[in-house]
Structure formats: structure tokens, C-alpha cells
Design a protein around this motif. Sequence first.
Motif, short mmCIF file in Angstrom:
data_model
loop_
_atom_site.label_atom_id
_atom_site.label_comp_id
_atom_site.label_asym_id
_atom_site.label_seq_id
_atom_site.Cartn_x
_atom_site.Cartn_y
_atom_site.Cartn_z
N UNK A 1 9.79 0.81 -0.99
CA UNK A 1 8.88 1.24 -2.05
C UNK A 1 8.72 0.14 -3.10
N UNK A 2 9.82 -0.54 -3.42
CA UNK A 2 9.76 -1.62 -4.41
C UNK A 2 8.83 -2.74 -3.93
N UNK A 3 8.93 -3.06 -2.65
CA UNK A 3 8.07 -4.09 -2.08
C UNK A 3 6.60 -3.68 -2.15
N UNK A 4 6.29 -2.45 -1.76
CA UNK A 4 4.91 -1.98 -1.76
C UNK A 4 4.31 -1.96 -3.16
N UNK A 5 5.11 -1.53 -4.14
CA UNK A 5 4.61 -1.51 -5.51
C UNK A 5 4.40 -2.92 -6.05
N UNK A 6 5.27 -3.84 -5.66
CA UNK A 6 5.10 -5.22 -6.10
C UNK A 6 3.85 -5.83 -5.47
#
Length: 241
Positions: free
Chosen positions: A195-200
Motif C-alpha cells: 500500500x505504501x508503494x502504491x500511494x507513493x
Amino acid sequence: MRRLHILLRRSLVLAVLAALIFISYAVLRQRPQDLPWTELDLAEPIGLFTGRKLAALTGEPSQCRALLDQAGVAYVVMKPGGERHCAYSDAVRLESGAGAIALSPASVAPSCPVAAAFKLWEWQVVQPAAQRIFGQPVKRVEHFGSYSCRRMYGRSSGDFSEHATADAIDIAAFVLADGRRISIVGDWKGDGKDAAFLHEARDGACRLFSTVLSPDYNAAHRDHLHLDQAERGAMGGRACR
């Protein structure tokens, strides 16, 4: 009349001050990409005005392709197609050379400004985030397409979608070098690395595309990131949701 003159003088002073601030900021940081009047260079890091310069390439196919050539991007120019509200004339198909992210399906051909923004997104946002978070690069990006002659949200009336002129692409998932798949629909929510990757990736896209719509916007975007280069003029607004 006197009041008008005072307002004009104040406006001029503010404009000069703003220009001096921009110049000082760019000189001190040695970042020409932070100035609104410098030429766009895809080899430079993302600057304050990079997104607006990319959007300004809409309607300038030769200039856009020259930038891709200068950056060493492999692509194929597509023939113009469509008609009326669904006409396009600057579509390109990106080719996945050594080290480049492959698009799946590979036949997709967005407009050149979308392709240019996509490459900067790949180089400056997606791959750095993947290396930092997962310790490996993204090898493939899955999408739902670019060109589609339709109105917004598939309605029978109203404004035409940016997809109608190939000025958009919908990103569905990222596949890492080890084959692991990270999808918008399955991994957007949560506190983990995926999720952190997708939001970034979404936040970085907001610096490069005129419009970025994600699952945070509405249910229609629950399974993809909509990225487009809508023409809104030099001072037009940008949407990041």
C-alpha cells in the motif's frame, strides 16, 4: 483611475518579486527545472513546473517526440486515427528496451505527452520507490488501456473523457522483478509495504500528470490509477485525488 494605477503598480511589483524568488531558488539549488520558463528536459529530476511543461506538450507532437529522442526513449509513432471528439494525432507506442518497464498489453499507444510523463514517472518515482521499499525494480506495469472513444464515466452525454483522444492511461498493477504482482484493487488499502508503494506512486504521478484519480476519489477508480494530460491552459488547475 489613480486607484487602478496603484493596483497595476502593486501587481507589477508582486510579479517582479515572484520572478526574483524563482530565480534565486533555482540558482541557489542549481535546479533550472524549478523555473517556469526553462525548457523541459526529461533527463532532469522533477521540478516545480515539470508537470505544467509536460501538459503544455499537448498539441506539440514534434516537440514532444524530440524530447523522447533526446532522452533515449524507444517508441513507435502511430498513425492518426478517430474523428471529431475522438480524433488523435500524436499517439506513440512505447517499446520496452533493456531496463525499461514493459507495458502490458504492449500494444497500448497513449499520446506523446502521456508517454513522456510516464517515462519520467518510471525513472523518478516508480523505480526509486520499488528499490527502496522492495529492494528490486518493477519489470512490468499492467494497464486497462489508453484510447477509448467515450464520454466521462461512460455516460451518454456530457464531456468526453481524456481517453477519447488517447490523453490518458489507466494503471492497474505493478509486477516486480521476482514476479510478485501489486494491484490497485487488491493492495491499495492497509499499512503494509504494498500500500505504501502504491500511494507513493500515486503521489509522484500528481507532480507529472494534469489529473490523477485513485481509489481515494471514488468507487469507479477502485481498481486503477487514472493518469491524464488534460489541457487546462498554462495556469489551469491540476487534480490529484
